[in-house]
Design a protein around this motif. Sequence first.
Motif, short mmCIF file in Angstrom:
data_model
loop_
_atom_site.label_atom_id
_atom_site.label_comp_id
_atom_site.label_asym_id
_atom_site.label_seq_id
_atom_site.Cartn_x
_atom_site.Cartn_y
_atom_site.Cartn_z
N GLN A 320 5.34 4.29 5.86
CA GLN A 320 5.61 3.52 4.64
C GLN A 320 6.58 2.37 4.94
OE1 GLN A 320 3.95 3.74 1.97
NE2 GLN A 320 3.76 5.80 1.12
N SER A 321 7.56 2.63 5.78
CA SER A 321 8.54 1.59 6.12
C SER A 321 7.89 0.45 6.89
CB SER A 321 9.68 2.21 6.94
OG SER A 321 10.61 1.22 7.34
N GLU A 322 7.04 0.78 7.87
CA GLU A 322 6.35 -0.25 8.64
C GLU A 322 5.45 -1.09 7.76
OE1 GLU A 322 6.03 2.11 12.95
OE2 GLU A 322 4.44 2.33 11.43
N ASP A 342 10.34 6.80 4.10
CA ASP A 342 10.11 5.80 5.14
C ASP A 342 9.17 6.30 6.22
OD1 ASP A 342 11.69 3.99 3.87
OD2 ASP A 342 13.40 4.17 5.24
N ASN A 343 9.18 7.60 6.51
CA ASN A 343 8.37 8.17 7.58
C ASN A 343 7.03 8.71 7.11
OD1 ASN A 343 10.28 7.61 9.63
ND2 ASN A 343 11.44 9.44 9.05
N GLY A 344 6.76 8.58 5.81
CA GLY A 344 5.45 9.01 5.31
C GLY A 344 4.34 8.24 5.99
N LEU A 345 3.33 8.94 6.52
CA LEU A 345 2.24 8.29 7.25
C LEU A 345 1.14 7.91 6.27
CD1 LEU A 345 1.57 7.63 10.28
CD2 LEU A 345 -0.01 9.55 10.16
N ILE A 346 0.73 6.65 6.30
CA ILE A 346 -0.24 6.14 5.33
C ILE A 346 -1.65 6.53 5.72
CG2 ILE A 346 -1.20 4.04 4.31
CD1 ILE A 346 1.59 2.79 4.65
N VAL A 347 -2.37 7.12 4.75
CA VAL A 347 -3.75 7.56 4.98
C VAL A 347 -4.75 6.78 4.14
CG1 VAL A 347 -3.10 9.87 5.74
CG2 VAL A 347 -3.48 9.44 3.31
N SER A 348 -4.29 6.00 3.16
CA SER A 348 -5.19 5.15 2.37
C SER A 348 -4.39 4.05 1.71
CB SER A 348 -5.93 5.97 1.31
OG SER A 348 -5.04 6.48 0.33
N GLN A 349 -5.09 2.96 1.38
CA GLN A 349 -4.45 1.86 0.65
C GLN A 349 -5.43 1.28 -0.35
OE1 GLN A 349 -3.59 -1.22 3.73
NE2 GLN A 349 -5.07 -2.50 2.66
N LYS A 350 -4.91 0.70 -1.43
CA LYS A 350 -5.71 0.02 -2.44
C LYS A 350 -5.03 -1.31 -2.77
CE LYS A 350 -7.41 4.20 -4.78
NZ LYS A 350 -7.44 4.94 -6.06
N PRO A 351 -5.81 -2.43 -2.73
CA PRO A 351 -7.21 -2.52 -2.30
C PRO A 351 -7.34 -2.41 -0.77
CG PRO A 351 -6.38 -4.69 -2.82
CD PRO A 351 -5.29 -3.73 -3.19
N GLU A 352 -8.54 -2.07 -0.32
CA GLU A 352 -8.77 -1.93 1.11
C GLU A 352 -9.14 -3.25 1.77
OE1 GLU A 352 -11.64 1.02 2.02
OE2 GLU A 352 -10.37 2.70 1.45
N LEU A 353 -9.85 -4.12 1.03
CA LEU A 353 -10.38 -5.34 1.64
C LEU A 353 -9.30 -6.41 1.75
CD1 LEU A 353 -13.83 -5.63 -0.18
CD2 LEU A 353 -13.29 -4.47 1.97
#
Length: 505
Positions: A320-322, A342-353
């Motif tokens: 999340q921090s990066e 901060d250390n939560g690992l991102i597995v999805s984002q919106k929007p993707e494009l």
Amino acid sequence: MKIEINDKRRIVPKGTLLGEVIDEKDYVEGCVVGIIEKAEKTGEGKEEFEIYALKGKMEITLNKSKFAGFWKSALNKVRGKKIILNSSKVLGIGLFPSEIEVDKGLYSYKKWDVFFGNGGFDNKSTYVMIAKKDHKGTYGVKGGVFGKLMRGRYIVDSLEKGDSIDKIRILKREEERMKVFSTTNMNLRLKDGMSIYTFVHILLSKEAPIACEHFLSSTKNNELTIDESTSAYVSLKKLAYLDLRQENACKREKYSITVRNQGKGKGRIYFYRANRSLHPSHSCVGKITQGEKIIDGAKVGDHITVHTTPRKLFSVGMTQSEAENFFRSYGIEHFRKGNKGDNGLIVSQKPELTMELLKEKRVESFGVDSDTIMDIILYEKEAPATVNYIRKVSGLAHGSVGQLTVYFSHPQMTQTFLRGNKSFAENLLPENPPTNVSKKGELGVTNMSKVNIGMIGIRLKDSPEFGSTGEEFYATNMAGKVIKNLDMLKSLKPDDILYVREVKK
């Protein structure tokens, strides 16, 4: 010696090797480098001029018309003038008085023609124009073309109204025959006057957001490999992981790029060496603004370094921090979901494009604890088709973390079943079956020899009889193995999401 590298002039000592002048950030090791070498002087002169603006320089070559004479006599009037127009058809610089005769006729202009216009049909308001496309227009001069824009074309679209012309420099060169070739030999000894291109730069079109994302995913390592070459184009096969559809059909001009959006070869990427007509099966994703000579000389098997504007804006696999720092650098507002630490690992984002994200200027990223992600290795060499299927189903094709949905799991079972996609797997031929034993931790897919084609399974215990999806060995394609967090499968229930991260061998 004087050389040019990626359109920037440098002076280097005699005996300099190619590898000594290449900047690592502009080049992927093993890719071809385009070289233009002066081969022979003919003795015939060409008059050329460099025009300097804040965003770079442009170079024009004069023709033999009377308007070329007007240009040479007007240099002091043009210096210091500003961009007064930048439309889809023309760039305009001015205004200044001249003695160019006014004419109200309609005339044809070719792309990159440089010509005069008289604003309001008054030669006290003359301007210099650059044609950005083939078109007809009434600009107050009978034709008025005095030259061609030969270099620096990539900056034309970036120039804005009010930008000034800082300097105009006269060049006069002997006509030279050019030798164009490509090489991967970093020990090539450079010669005076060589022009070197280490990458192809592409300006992507916001009018084709899905096809552009396909292209960005295909070039996430800044490298492409050509597998087809004709006089009209070079191309490469890329599986369509996204739901490609018709977008931005347009005339396929020289140095444009398209993605095939349907039919045989869906997902294939084309770089054009010659003009081709509009075709609805091709989505125009952008145009080359630098490094065209690499495409001119590309052959089957060549690896090409590719840079794009914009770059792929995708945070999956970041913390999340990066991601916050990454998106801030592009002026994009970032909102944390799920594990917000901060250390939560991102597995999805919106929007993707990427194109949608740039339009909305905001993004949400969903984070999880990194200990809840399963690490896998995929057998790309042994089972390429099956690995492509896994990447497409999971989303690993365009991100370092993917998602699979649990179909069935029970603590007492010897394997866990994960949902596949029959339509993606319809032509999944047998490859890389288990031999002697299907091992604990191995990931397999049911191939087209069985009704449950596309089913994904992970074995929790060795079996000498059945593969990872419970089928006989001949019906199982072994695609990879789990190297971390295998035991978490025992606690999963149907419809749970399993996050997987690909670790390269």
